[in-house]
Scaffold this motif. Structure first.
Motif, PDB file in Angstrom:
ATOM      1  N   TYR A  74      -0.170  -4.974  -6.979  1.00 39.20           N
ATOM      2  CA  TYR A  74      -0.306  -4.832  -5.532  1.00 39.20           C
ATOM      3  C   TYR A  74      -0.467  -6.220  -4.940  1.00 39.20           C
ATOM      4  O   TYR A  74      -1.435  -6.934  -5.246  1.00 39.20           O
ATOM      5  N   ARG A  76      -1.049  -9.145  -2.164  1.00 35.24           N
ATOM      6  CA  ARG A  76      -1.846  -9.412  -0.972  1.00 35.24           C
ATOM      7  C   ARG A  76      -1.338 -10.686  -0.299  1.00 35.24           C
ATOM      8  O   ARG A  76      -0.926 -11.641  -0.966  1.00 35.24           O
ATOM      9  N   LEU A 144      -6.841  -4.611   4.550  1.00 32.47           N
ATOM     10  CA  LEU A 144      -5.611  -5.270   4.990  1.00 32.47           C
ATOM     11  C   LEU A 144      -5.844  -6.059   6.269  1.00 32.47           C
ATOM     12  O   LEU A 144      -6.509  -5.591   7.200  1.00 32.47           O
ATOM     13  N   GLU A 148      -0.678  -7.786   7.116  1.00 35.30           N
ATOM     14  CA  GLU A 148      -0.463  -6.772   6.089  1.00 35.30           C
ATOM     15  C   GLU A 148      -0.344  -5.377   6.698  1.00 35.30           C
ATOM     16  O   GLU A 148       0.487  -4.571   6.266  1.00 35.30           O
ATOM     17  N   ARG A 149      -1.157  -5.081   7.706  1.00 36.98           N
ATOM     18  CA  ARG A 149      -1.080  -3.761   8.343  1.00 36.98           C
ATOM     19  C   ARG A 149       0.286  -3.552   8.973  1.00 36.98           C
ATOM     20  O   ARG A 149       0.863  -2.461   8.870  1.00 36.98           O
ATOM     21  N   HIS A 151       3.104  -4.772   8.007  1.00 36.41           N
ATOM     22  CA  HIS A 151       4.146  -4.634   7.002  1.00 36.41           C
ATOM     23  C   HIS A 151       3.871  -3.533   5.984  1.00 36.41           C
ATOM     24  O   HIS A 151       4.796  -3.053   5.336  1.00 36.41           O
ATOM     25  N   ARG A 152       2.617  -3.136   5.861  1.00 36.74           N
ATOM     26  CA  ARG A 152       2.266  -2.078   4.913  1.00 36.74           C
ATOM     27  C   ARG A 152       2.316  -0.686   5.536  1.00 36.74           C
ATOM     28  O   ARG A 152       2.275   0.310   4.814  1.00 36.74           O
ATOM     29  N   GLU A 158       5.344   2.269   1.889  1.00 36.34           N
ATOM     30  CA  GLU A 158       4.423   1.147   2.028  1.00 36.34           C
ATOM     31  C   GLU A 158       3.004   1.643   2.319  1.00 36.34           C
ATOM     32  O   GLU A 158       2.029   1.082   1.823  1.00 36.34           O
ATOM     33  N   ARG A 159       2.877   2.697   3.127  1.00 35.95           N
ATOM     34  CA  ARG A 159       1.547   3.215   3.466  1.00 35.95           C
ATOM     35  C   ARG A 159       0.819   3.747   2.234  1.00 35.95           C
ATOM     36  O   ARG A 159      -0.413   3.748   2.197  1.00 35.95           O
ATOM     37  N   HIS A 162      -0.606   1.696  -2.507  1.00 32.78           N
ATOM     38  CA  HIS A 162      -1.793   1.500  -3.347  1.00 32.78           C
ATOM     39  C   HIS A 162      -1.939   2.596  -4.403  1.00 32.78           C
ATOM     40  O   HIS A 162      -2.566   2.391  -5.442  1.00 32.78           O
TER      41      HIS A 162
END
Length: 378
Positions: A74, A76, A144, A148-149, A151-152, A158-159, A162
């Motif tokens: 994952y 970061r 995040l 990051e929020r 793009h995640r 992406e959501r 994890h």
């Protein structure tokens, strides 16, 4: 224009992506809590890089995936989008695209052996299991940041990225040039519908939080419904299907266009089982009789089979019906039929890798870092 080949003469191409979990040399399970990215990257650096792997394989934005082997984890990023760390979960191996099932199986078998050779110089060893047997949840720490929020959270995958930090599985890929985008999407819906009766053949995650959890696939129980069972890769001008989780995705490299990627199986200790499952998928692609279609996976049904597996008589019968349909569609394809017969024998025994894992555990043997505790003396 109609294809010039019939269903059984269609030419398929195959690829396998296999996620390896890791053990420390003392037999304990290795993950992001006690193993650094750099420790794994040293192993990857010692492995060969083959320019002929490309353009079949995608390198990715960060350059981590430069070889058939790479550290899976994952990533970061800082507030400007620069990579600052990658929490590792294991090592992924990808084959290039092959013209036969046997070619893909031989490639993944050889690449697992090559990885094991490189790991011999480290304090790590590979193992195969479908779910982290010690930790059910990967917690995103720190939370995040704003970059990051953005793009995640811009896609269903992406959501929920994890979730994959606890799971280990293959992507079994097949494609056929005779199938147009609409046909490939229809096949994706078909395989999504029948996924609950396919996945029990692969179950290999009977442990959670250090002990048996009462089922056979913790991976299936947790991921399927939030993550796709099947992804279909289309050209950028093809119509995409809006769904959560996704059914379709724009191909990231030309080699992905038209790919059907089955993502719901657990990781399999025997690469030969991947070959058998690819032949089953091939038969289901060729089949013209099965009516079921779904755009997103049936989470409740997956959660049921994750516990019961092939021990449930109705599930067992449903899986058998899929084997029958695939066998009828594979008439004339001797190699596929031979692999399907081996799979049918597993089905008849109601067997999955998880059953063997539990038997070893009950016998007091360590399984992926988990060992049965001795009973306290009276």
């Amino acid at each position: 224009m109609q294809p010039t080949t019939g269903p059984t003469t269609r030419v398929f191409r195959y690829g396998i992506e296999h996620e390896c979990a890791l053990l420390h040399t003392d037999g304990s399970f290795a993950d992001y809590t006690d193993t650094a990215f750099d420790e794994l990257q040293v192993v990857i650096d010692a492995l060969p890089e083959d320019p002929d792997d490309y353009p079949d394989l995608r390198i990715g934005d960060q350059g981590i995936k430069r070889k058939r082997w790479y550290v899976e984890g994952y990533e970061r990023f800082d507030t400007d989008g620069r990579l600052v760390r990658c929490d590792p979960k294991g090592i992924e191996i990808r084959t290039r695209i092959h013209d036969s099932v046997d070619g893909a199986v031989d490639a993944i078998t050889a690449d697992v052996a090559t990885l094991d050779g490189a790991l011999a110089a480290s304090q790590l060893r590979s193992t195969v299991i479908g779910f982290n047997p010690l930790r059910s949840e990967y917690v995103i720490e720190p939370p995040l940041n704003e970059w990051e929020r953005r793009h995640r959270l811009d896609s269903p995958e992406e959501r929920t990225a994890h979730l994959h930090m606890s799971t280990y599985g293959p992507d079994l890929n097949l494609s056929c040039a005779d199938l147009d985008p609409a046909a490939v999407v229809d096949i994706g819906r078909k395989l999504t519908h029948y996924s609950p009766w396919l996945v029990p053949l692969s179950f290999s995650s009977p442990f959670r939080d250090g002990a048996p959890w009462g089922g056979l696939s913790a991976r299936t129980a947790i991921r399927t419904g939030l993550r796709p069972a099947v992804l279909v890769f289309l050209g950028e001008d093809d119509e995409q299907v809006e769904a959560d989780p996704s059914l379709t995705q724009v191909a990231r490299i030309p080699a992905e266009v038209g790919r059907i990627e089955f993502k719901a199986f657990d990781a399999c200790p025997d690469p030969g089982l991947y070959g058998e499952l690819l032949s089953l998928l091939t038969g289901l692609v060729l089949d013209e009789t099965l009516p079921g279609r779904r755009t997103t996976p049936d989470a409740a049904m997956h959660q049921h089979v994750a516990v019961a597996g092939l021990g449930d008589d109705e599930v067992h019968a449903g899986t058998g019906a899929l084997l029958d349909a695939a066998g009828a569609a594979l008439t004339g394809r001797a190699g596929d039929l031979a692999r399907l017969e081996r799979l049918r024998e597993r089905w008849a025994r109601r067997e999955s890798p998880a059953t063997a894992m539990l038997a070893r555990y009950e016998a007091g043997e360590p399984v992926a870092g988990v060992r049965r505790r001795a009973p306290h003396p009276a």
